[in-house]
Scaffold this motif. Structure first.
Motif, PDB file in Angstrom:
ATOM      1  N   ASN A   1      12.980   1.290  47.083  1.00 46.50           N
ATOM      2  CA  ASN A   1      11.693   0.933  46.470  1.00 46.50           C
ATOM      3  C   ASN A   1      10.670   2.053  46.571  1.00 46.50           C
ATOM      4  OD1 ASN A   1      12.813  -1.609  46.034  1.00 46.50           O
ATOM      5  ND2 ASN A   1      12.008  -2.385  47.950  1.00 46.50           N
ATOM      6  N   ASN A   2      11.089   3.287  46.331  1.00 48.20           N
ATOM      7  CA  ASN A   2      10.187   4.411  46.522  1.00 48.20           C
ATOM      8  C   ASN A   2       9.738   5.078  45.227  1.00 48.20           C
ATOM      9  OD1 ASN A   2      12.752   5.315  46.124  1.00 48.20           O
ATOM     10  ND2 ASN A   2      12.784   6.761  47.801  1.00 48.20           N
ATOM     11  N   ALA A   3       9.769   4.357  44.131  1.00 47.64           N
ATOM     12  CA  ALA A   3       9.227   4.895  42.880  1.00 47.64           C
ATOM     13  C   ALA A   3       7.705   4.927  42.965  1.00 47.64           C
ATOM     14  CB  ALA A   3       9.666   4.050  41.695  1.00 47.64           C
ATOM     15  N   TRP A   4       7.108   5.824  42.221  1.00 50.00           N
ATOM     16  CA  TRP A   4       5.650   5.916  42.172  1.00 50.00           C
ATOM     17  C   TRP A   4       5.254   6.588  40.868  1.00 50.00           C
ATOM     18  CZ3 TRP A   4       3.496  10.851  41.900  1.00 50.00           C
ATOM     19  CH2 TRP A   4       4.340  11.906  42.216  1.00 50.00           C
ATOM     20  N   PHE A   5       4.050   6.316  40.425  1.00 51.62           N
ATOM     21  CA  PHE A   5       3.515   7.069  39.295  1.00 51.62           C
ATOM     22  C   PHE A   5       2.012   7.120  39.378  1.00 51.62           C
ATOM     23  CE2 PHE A   5       3.765   2.811  37.422  1.00 51.62           C
ATOM     24  CZ  PHE A   5       2.615   2.703  36.656  1.00 51.62           C
ATOM     25  N   VAL A   6       1.457   8.108  38.676  1.00 52.18           N
ATOM     26  CA  VAL A   6       0.020   8.345  38.656  1.00 52.18           C
ATOM     27  C   VAL A   6      -0.466   8.159  37.227  1.00 52.18           C
ATOM     28  CG1 VAL A   6      -1.778  10.076  39.019  1.00 52.18           C
ATOM     29  CG2 VAL A   6       0.141   9.931  40.603  1.00 52.18           C
ATOM     30  N   VAL A   7      -1.601   7.511  37.097  1.00 52.24           N
ATOM     31  CA  VAL A   7      -2.232   7.291  35.799  1.00 52.24           C
ATOM     32  C   VAL A   7      -3.601   7.958  35.850  1.00 52.24           C
ATOM     33  CG1 VAL A   7      -3.069   5.543  34.183  1.00 52.24           C
ATOM     34  CG2 VAL A   7      -1.043   5.089  35.553  1.00 52.24           C
ATOM     35  N   ASP A   8      -3.956   8.687  34.785  1.00 53.44           N
ATOM     36  CA  ASP A   8      -5.271   9.338  34.803  1.00 53.44           C
ATOM     37  C   ASP A   8      -6.285   8.538  34.004  1.00 53.44           C
ATOM     38  OD1 ASP A   8      -4.922   9.975  32.112  1.00 53.44           O
ATOM     39  OD2 ASP A   8      -4.453  12.060  32.491  1.00 53.44           O
ATOM     40  N   GLN A   9      -7.453   9.118  33.816  1.00 56.32           N
ATOM     41  CA  GLN A   9      -8.562   8.418  33.169  1.00 56.32           C
ATOM     42  C   GLN A   9      -8.235   7.986  31.739  1.00 56.32           C
ATOM     43  OE1 GLN A   9     -11.244   7.604  34.867  1.00 56.32           O
ATOM     44  NE2 GLN A   9     -10.743   8.777  36.670  1.00 56.32           N
ATOM     45  N   THR A  10      -7.507   8.822  30.999  1.00 60.47           N
ATOM     46  CA  THR A  10      -7.173   8.521  29.612  1.00 60.47           C
ATOM     47  C   THR A  10      -5.666   8.433  29.492  1.00 60.47           C
ATOM     48  OG1 THR A  10      -9.091   9.788  28.902  1.00 60.47           O
ATOM     49  CG2 THR A  10      -7.452   9.267  27.231  1.00 60.47           C
ATOM     50  N   HIS A  11      -5.160   7.246  29.273  1.00 60.28           N
ATOM     51  CA  HIS A  11      -3.718   7.037  29.172  1.00 60.28           C
ATOM     52  C   HIS A  11      -3.428   6.094  28.010  1.00 60.28           C
ATOM     53  CE1 HIS A  11      -4.089   2.984  30.828  1.00 60.28           C
ATOM     54  NE2 HIS A  11      -4.956   3.518  31.672  1.00 60.28           N
ATOM     55  N   SER A  12      -2.155   5.911  27.708  1.00 57.30           N
ATOM     56  CA  SER A  12      -1.753   5.070  26.579  1.00 57.30           C
ATOM     57  C   SER A  12      -0.890   3.891  27.014  1.00 57.30           C
ATOM     58  CB  SER A  12      -0.988   5.909  25.552  1.00 57.30           C
ATOM     59  OG  SER A  12      -1.816   6.928  25.042  1.00 57.30           O
ATOM     60  N   LEU A  13      -1.003   3.482  28.282  1.00 57.71           N
ATOM     61  CA  LEU A  13      -0.314   2.279  28.739  1.00 57.71           C
ATOM     62  C   LEU A  13      -1.098   1.078  28.242  1.00 57.71           C
ATOM     63  CD1 LEU A  13       0.400   3.291  32.432  1.00 57.71           C
ATOM     64  CD2 LEU A  13       1.891   3.554  30.455  1.00 57.71           C
ATOM     65  N   MET A  14      -0.386   0.033  27.842  1.00 56.98           N
ATOM     66  CA  MET A  14      -1.102  -1.111  27.294  1.00 56.98           C
ATOM     67  C   MET A  14      -0.370  -2.418  27.532  1.00 56.98           C
ATOM     68  SD  MET A  14      -0.342  -0.572  23.257  1.00 56.98           S
ATOM     69  CE  MET A  14      -0.923   1.094  23.284  1.00 56.98           C
ATOM     70  N   LYS A  15      -1.134  -3.469  27.495  1.00 58.34           N
ATOM     71  CA  LYS A  15      -0.618  -4.829  27.503  1.00 58.34           C
ATOM     72  C   LYS A  15      -1.133  -5.477  26.231  1.00 58.34           C
ATOM     73  CE  LYS A  15      -0.911  -9.263  29.753  1.00 58.34           C
ATOM     74  NZ  LYS A  15      -1.638 -10.088  30.696  1.00 58.34           N
ATOM     75  N   ILE A  16      -0.228  -6.044  25.459  1.00 61.26           N
ATOM     76  CA  ILE A  16      -0.602  -6.642  24.180  1.00 61.26           C
ATOM     77  C   ILE A  16      -0.415  -8.150  24.274  1.00 61.26           C
ATOM     78  CG2 ILE A  16      -0.086  -6.746  21.716  1.00 61.26           C
ATOM     79  CD1 ILE A  16       1.194  -3.906  22.132  1.00 61.26           C
TER      80      ILE A  16
END
Length: 173
Positions: free
Chosen positions: A116-131
């Motif tokens: 369970n050692n996955a990780w990621f960083v998201v910055d101020q402007t990103h394109s991840l979304m929930k619709i």
């Protein structure tokens, strides 16, 4: 996504018109959460090109998303005054980057060890979304044979990303 590869990949085409030029938003060799990994993430995010291939986005990292099992190490990296796991008294500059730690239990069995050692960083402007495809709705009816109420509820949504820019991540070791 527009480029047809996974969100975290080493071969994202820079744009549709510049498909021969590829860029990466993950390390060449997977790494666990560490000061070096977070520093590489920040450098990658700050130097990512915009879709036109000329401008730099110059975004600052905002969120570090981890599995709750990695919180202790992440907190030492993000909040500690000194670099961890070293005898040197090197000042840790990662707190200056302003990462906020987000624990997400859905990172499971990642990396070659499955810890369970996955990780990621998201910055101020990103394109991840929930619709939201369909708002929450509830229907009810009565069953006269059993003298009972029947309730049915449903909701539909989807998650995804339209662009890799603004993200950097690793599945861990």
């Amino acid at each position: 996504m527009f480029d047809g590869v996974s969100l975290f990949n080493t071969a994202h085409p820079l744009s549709k018109s510049q498909s021969g030029t590829t860029v990466s938003n993950r390390p060449a060799s997977e790494v666990d959460v560490s000061i070096a990994g977070l520093d590489a993430a920040r450098v990658n995010l700050v130097t990512q090109y915009a879709a036109n291939g000329v401008e730099r986005l110059q975004n600052d990292p905002r969120l570090l998303v981890i599995n709750p099992s990695q919180y202790r190490v992440a907190a030492q990296c993000v909040k500690g005054d000194w670099e961890r796991a070293t005898a040197d008294r090197n000042k840790n500059i990662i707190p200056e980057y302003g990462f906020e730690i987000v624990e997400w239990a859905y990172f499971t069995k990642s990396g070659s060890t499955g810890t369970n050692n996955a990780w990621f960083v998201v910055d101020q402007t990103h394109s991840l979304m929930k619709i939201m495809r369909q708002e929450f709705r509830m229907l009810s009816d009565t069953d006269i044979k059993t003298a009972s109420y029947i309730f049915v509820a449903d909701q539909r949504f989807d998650v995804g990303a339209t662009d890799f820019r603004g993200t950097y991540g690793s599945v861990g070791i």
